[in-house]
Motif scaffolding. Structure first.
Motif, PDB file in Angstrom:
ATOM      1  N   GLU A 223       0.704  -1.143   0.400  1.00 40.64           N
ATOM      2  CA  GLU A 223       0.256  -0.006   0.228  1.00 40.64           C
ATOM      3  C   GLU A 223       0.987   1.268   0.061  1.00 40.64           C
ATOM      4  O   GLU A 223       0.708   2.449  -0.371  1.00 40.64           O
ATOM      5  CB  GLU A 223      -1.263   0.052   1.443  1.00 40.64           C
ATOM      6  CG  GLU A 223      -1.903   1.549   1.130  1.00 40.64           C
ATOM      7  CD  GLU A 223      -2.803   1.213   2.882  1.00 40.64           C
ATOM      8  OE1 GLU A 223      -3.729   2.026   2.852  1.00 40.64           O
ATOM      9  OE2 GLU A 223      -2.857   0.722   3.592  1.00 40.64           O
ATOM     10  N   SER A 224       2.268   1.096   0.662  1.00 39.61           N
ATOM     11  CA  SER A 224       2.835   2.039   1.004  1.00 39.61           C
ATOM     12  C   SER A 224       3.937   2.685  -0.579  1.00 39.61           C
ATOM     13  O   SER A 224       3.155   3.475  -1.044  1.00 39.61           O
ATOM     14  CB  SER A 224       4.196   2.165   2.048  1.00 39.61           C
ATOM     15  OG  SER A 224       4.962   3.633   1.685  1.00 39.61           O
ATOM     16  N   ASP A 225       4.308   1.430  -1.241  1.00 40.48           N
ATOM     17  CA  ASP A 225       4.587   2.043  -2.721  1.00 40.48           C
ATOM     18  C   ASP A 225       3.474   2.279  -3.408  1.00 40.48           C
ATOM     19  O   ASP A 225       4.058   3.123  -4.386  1.00 40.48           O
ATOM     20  CB  ASP A 225       5.640   0.941  -2.797  1.00 40.48           C
ATOM     21  CG  ASP A 225       6.545   0.014  -2.102  1.00 40.48           C
ATOM     22  OD1 ASP A 225       6.896   1.043  -1.382  1.00 40.48           O
ATOM     23  OD2 ASP A 225       7.891  -1.369  -2.167  1.00 40.48           O
ATOM     24  N   ARG A 226       2.500   1.895  -3.157  1.00 37.50           N
ATOM     25  CA  ARG A 226       1.322   2.001  -4.327  1.00 37.50           C
ATOM     26  C   ARG A 226       0.749   3.561  -4.184  1.00 37.50           C
ATOM     27  O   ARG A 226       1.168   4.230  -5.383  1.00 37.50           O
ATOM     28  CB  ARG A 226       0.254   1.448  -4.507  1.00 37.50           C
ATOM     29  CG  ARG A 226      -0.816   0.967  -5.299  1.00 37.50           C
ATOM     30  CD  ARG A 226      -2.330   0.666  -4.860  1.00 37.50           C
ATOM     31  NE  ARG A 226      -2.631   0.568  -4.351  1.00 37.50           N
ATOM     32  CZ  ARG A 226      -2.558  -1.433  -2.843  1.00 37.50           C
ATOM     33  NH1 ARG A 226      -1.572  -1.692  -3.035  1.00 37.50           N
ATOM     34  NH2 ARG A 226      -3.066  -1.190  -2.296  1.00 37.50           N
ATOM     35  N   GLU A 227       0.668   3.608  -3.265  1.00 35.53           N
ATOM     36  CA  GLU A 227       0.625   5.541  -2.297  1.00 35.53           C
ATOM     37  C   GLU A 227       1.754   6.914  -3.006  1.00 35.53           C
ATOM     38  O   GLU A 227       1.217   7.230  -3.813  1.00 35.53           O
ATOM     39  CB  GLU A 227       0.237   5.374  -1.598  1.00 35.53           C
ATOM     40  CG  GLU A 227      -0.976   4.526  -0.934  1.00 35.53           C
ATOM     41  CD  GLU A 227      -1.828   4.871   0.804  1.00 35.53           C
ATOM     42  OE1 GLU A 227      -0.823   5.568   1.162  1.00 35.53           O
ATOM     43  OE2 GLU A 227      -2.266   4.288   1.110  1.00 35.53           O
ATOM     44  N   ASP A 231       1.353   9.211  -6.569  1.00 30.53           N
ATOM     45  CA  ASP A 231       1.416  10.538  -5.925  1.00 30.53           C
ATOM     46  C   ASP A 231       2.896  10.754  -6.962  1.00 30.53           C
ATOM     47  O   ASP A 231       2.655  11.777  -7.673  1.00 30.53           O
ATOM     48  CB  ASP A 231       1.639  10.527  -5.149  1.00 30.53           C
ATOM     49  CG  ASP A 231       1.148  10.401  -3.906  1.00 30.53           C
ATOM     50  OD1 ASP A 231      -0.538  10.787  -4.579  1.00 30.53           O
ATOM     51  OD2 ASP A 231       0.765  10.077  -2.982  1.00 30.53           O
ATOM     52  N   SER A 232       4.058  10.100  -6.873  1.00 28.78           N
ATOM     53  CA  SER A 232       4.634  10.199  -8.079  1.00 28.78           C
ATOM     54  C   SER A 232       4.347  10.412  -9.896  1.00 28.78           C
ATOM     55  O   SER A 232       4.551  11.406 -10.215  1.00 28.78           O
ATOM     56  CB  SER A 232       5.930   9.588  -7.978  1.00 28.78           C
ATOM     57  OG  SER A 232       6.313   9.833  -6.482  1.00 28.78           O
ATOM     58  N   ARG A 264       4.574  -3.015 -12.801  1.00 30.82           N
ATOM     59  CA  ARG A 264       5.918  -3.619 -12.389  1.00 30.82           C
ATOM     60  C   ARG A 264       6.172  -3.139 -10.969  1.00 30.82           C
ATOM     61  O   ARG A 264       7.102  -4.406 -10.774  1.00 30.82           O
ATOM     62  CB  ARG A 264       6.898  -3.016 -13.112  1.00 30.82           C
ATOM     63  CG  ARG A 264       6.861  -2.855 -14.306  1.00 30.82           C
ATOM     64  CD  ARG A 264       7.172  -2.469 -15.218  1.00 30.82           C
ATOM     65  NE  ARG A 264       8.908  -2.778 -15.345  1.00 30.82           N
ATOM     66  CZ  ARG A 264       9.867  -2.015 -15.288  1.00 30.82           C
ATOM     67  NH1 ARG A 264       9.515  -1.074 -14.959  1.00 30.82           N
ATOM     68  NH2 ARG A 264      10.823  -2.595 -14.937  1.00 30.82           N
ATOM     69  N   LEU A 265       5.763  -2.842 -10.041  1.00 29.20           N
ATOM     70  CA  LEU A 265       5.929  -1.975  -8.594  1.00 29.20           C
ATOM     71  C   LEU A 265       6.657  -3.897  -8.135  1.00 29.20           C
ATOM     72  O   LEU A 265       7.509  -3.778  -7.374  1.00 29.20           O
ATOM     73  CB  LEU A 265       4.833  -2.153  -7.702  1.00 29.20           C
ATOM     74  CG  LEU A 265       4.540   0.187  -7.760  1.00 29.20           C
ATOM     75  CD1 LEU A 265       3.512   0.363  -7.252  1.00 29.20           C
ATOM     76  CD2 LEU A 265       6.147  -0.126  -7.298  1.00 29.20           C
ATOM     77  N   LEU A 270      10.134   0.160  -5.649  1.00 34.55           N
ATOM     78  CA  LEU A 270       9.140   1.949  -6.237  1.00 34.55           C
ATOM     79  C   LEU A 270      10.590   2.787  -7.085  1.00 34.55           C
ATOM     80  O   LEU A 270       9.776   2.926  -8.499  1.00 34.55           O
ATOM     81  CB  LEU A 270       8.900   2.310  -4.591  1.00 34.55           C
ATOM     82  CG  LEU A 270       8.616   4.228  -5.146  1.00 34.55           C
ATOM     83  CD1 LEU A 270       7.021   4.213  -6.088  1.00 34.55           C
ATOM     84  CD2 LEU A 270       8.243   4.803  -3.906  1.00 34.55           C
ATOM     85  N   ASP A 271      11.557   2.271  -7.275  1.00 29.38           N
ATOM     86  CA  ASP A 271      12.511   3.581  -7.237  1.00 29.38           C
ATOM     87  C   ASP A 271      12.845   3.667  -9.461  1.00 29.38           C
ATOM     88  O   ASP A 271      12.712   3.971  -9.625  1.00 29.38           O
ATOM     89  CB  ASP A 271      14.091   3.599  -7.336  1.00 29.38           C
ATOM     90  CG  ASP A 271      14.025   3.913  -5.878  1.00 29.38           C
ATOM     91  OD1 ASP A 271      13.136   4.639  -5.375  1.00 29.38           O
ATOM     92  OD2 ASP A 271      14.984   3.990  -4.710  1.00 29.38           O
ATOM     93  N   ASP A 272      12.539   1.477  -9.288  1.00 32.91           N
ATOM     94  CA  ASP A 272      12.617   1.147 -10.734  1.00 32.91           C
ATOM     95  C   ASP A 272      11.867   1.851 -10.797  1.00 32.91           C
ATOM     96  O   ASP A 272      12.006   2.374 -12.717  1.00 32.91           O
ATOM     97  CB  ASP A 272      13.394   0.044 -11.007  1.00 32.91           C
ATOM     98  CG  ASP A 272      14.529   0.109 -10.259  1.00 32.91           C
ATOM     99  OD1 ASP A 272      15.988   0.492 -10.206  1.00 32.91           O
ATOM    100  OD2 ASP A 272      15.112  -1.666 -10.082  1.00 32.91           O
ATOM    101  N   ALA A 273      10.584   1.527 -10.385  1.00 31.66           N
ATOM    102  CA  ALA A 273       9.235   1.958 -11.283  1.00 31.66           C
ATOM    103  C   ALA A 273       9.148   3.114 -12.127  1.00 31.66           C
ATOM    104  O   ALA A 273       8.271   3.334 -13.176  1.00 31.66           O
ATOM    105  CB  ALA A 273       8.059   1.250 -10.850  1.00 31.66           C
ATOM    106  N   LEU A 274       9.545   4.378 -10.743  1.00 37.42           N
ATOM    107  CA  LEU A 274       9.005   5.157 -11.994  1.00 37.42           C
ATOM    108  C   LEU A 274      10.446   6.194 -12.070  1.00 37.42           C
ATOM    109  O   LEU A 274      10.294   6.451 -13.312  1.00 37.42           O
ATOM    110  CB  LEU A 274       9.682   6.515  -9.946  1.00 37.42           C
ATOM    111  CG  LEU A 274       8.387   6.266  -9.081  1.00 37.42           C
ATOM    112  CD1 LEU A 274       8.609   7.111  -7.781  1.00 37.42           C
ATOM    113  CD2 LEU A 274       6.967   6.957 -10.316  1.00 37.42           C
ATOM    114  N   ALA A 275      11.560   4.890 -12.136  1.00 38.50           N
ATOM    115  CA  ALA A 275      12.735   6.038 -13.369  1.00 38.50           C
ATOM    116  C   ALA A 275      12.396   5.264 -14.956  1.00 38.50           C
ATOM    117  O   ALA A 275      12.579   5.663 -15.422  1.00 38.50           O
ATOM    118  CB  ALA A 275      13.454   5.158 -12.902  1.00 38.50           C
ATOM    119  N   GLY A 276      11.738   4.328 -15.025  1.00 36.19           N
ATOM    120  CA  GLY A 276      10.437   3.308 -16.000  1.00 36.19           C
ATOM    121  C   GLY A 276       9.518   4.410 -16.668  1.00 36.19           C
ATOM    122  O   GLY A 276       9.971   4.825 -18.066  1.00 36.19           O
TER     123      GLY A 276
END
Length: 302
Positions: A223-227, A231-232, A264-265, A270-276
């Motif tokens: 839930e934390s990563d998803r939220e 947001d990002s 892909r989370l 989280l970091d790699d998903a946002l970078a992609g």
């Protein structure tokens, strides 16, 4: 019916309908003007043609497709998606026209230029009054023009800086859903064409966009990563839309790219998903003079 494999699902999440609520309200008011039956007058003059179409200049293709499916859901009717490259596209169109004799039907078409078999078939259907006699390789068709709504999505409006309305739709009159905030972006209007007002920009409905992503990613990862991802992702989509929109006012950012990386989370974190996601957003900047500078600016913003 030969169009079975092109019938589109219309059970979209409520959040998608809420995101497009301004467009749906505008389109509904336009369709309310369609006459209940045809008279003996000239069917090619407006203000609304008996066979209404909606033109959505949409470089990412998601607005027109989503609106077609939502419109069909609201009318409790089938929605057919036509590919200009499909071998049976014309027969699928005629099958949808035939279905219109029994009630409303929505047809979505992604335009590929101003010509092609689908626009030609639409013009032929208009001339024939939406009737076609049986032939050696075709069944007879008898549809109701007032029941057919065609939603054009133009993902490559080559003349979008001065006249984004494609010749393929004339002389059939209808409506252009305008995302254009200045006069030079307004389509040249054939007789009977109505330019519908521009709905809110992505930056004015980020709460609705967050709801779309949250609903689609429900249960994905922690839930934390998803939220944090939602947001990002909303911030990145809005930033991209604002930056590119200064150069190309018809550009829109489809949430599909955010959903793809959001799913892909669990696998990449989280970091790699946002970078992609950020890499893909940069890759979607339209090629044009000065686009390299725009990419560099956008990379700094993201």
């Amino acid at each position: 019916m030969s169009s079975a494999r092109t019938r589109l699902p219309t059970d979209l999440p409520d959040a998608v309908g809420e995101y497009f609520a301004p467009e749906l309200s505008t389109v509904a008011s336009y369709l309310d003007r369609v006459p209940a039956a045809l008279d003996d007058g000239d069917p090619t003059v407006g203000p609304v043609h008996p066979v209404p179409w909606l033109y959505v200049a949409d470089l990412t293709g998601w607005r027109g497709l989503a609106l077609a499916r939502l419109l069909a859901a609201r009318r409790d009717c089938p929605c057919y998606g036509l590919s200009a490259l499909a071998a049976d596209a014309v027969e699928t169109l005629w099958a949808a026209v035939d279905r219109s004799a029994d009630g409303p039907v929505v047809v979505h078409l992604e335009l590929r230029g101003d010509a092609g078999p689908i626009p030609a078939a639409l013009r032929e259907a208009l001339r024939r009054g939406y009737e076609r006699p049986a032939g050696p390789d075709a069944d007879a068709v008898a549809g109701d023009p007032t029941n057919v709504v065609v939603v054009f999505t133009d993902t490559d409006p080559s003349k979008r800086l001065d006249s984004p309305l494609p010749d393929a739709t004339t002389p059939v009159s209808g409506a252009a859903l305008s995302y254009a905030p200045r006069d030079s972006m307004t389509p040249e209007q054939p007789a009977g064409t109505t330019t519908l007002p521009a709905p809110p920009a992505l930056g004015d409905r980020t709460d609705e966009l967050a709801a779309v992503l949250s609903a689609a990613l429900d249960g994905t990862g922690s839930e934390s990563d998803r939220e944090q991802y939602v947001d990002s992702a909303v911030e990145a989509l809005a930033t991209t839309h604002a930056a590119v929109g200064r150069r190309d006012l018809l550009f829109d950012v489809s949430p599909r790219v955010a959903l793809a990386h959001g799913h892909r989370l669990p696998a990449v974190g989280l970091d790699d998903a946002l970078a992609g996601l950020r890499r893909d957003l940069l890759a979607r900047v339209p090629e044009s003079p000065g686009s390299e500078e725009l990419r560099a600016t956008l990379a700094d913003l993201l």
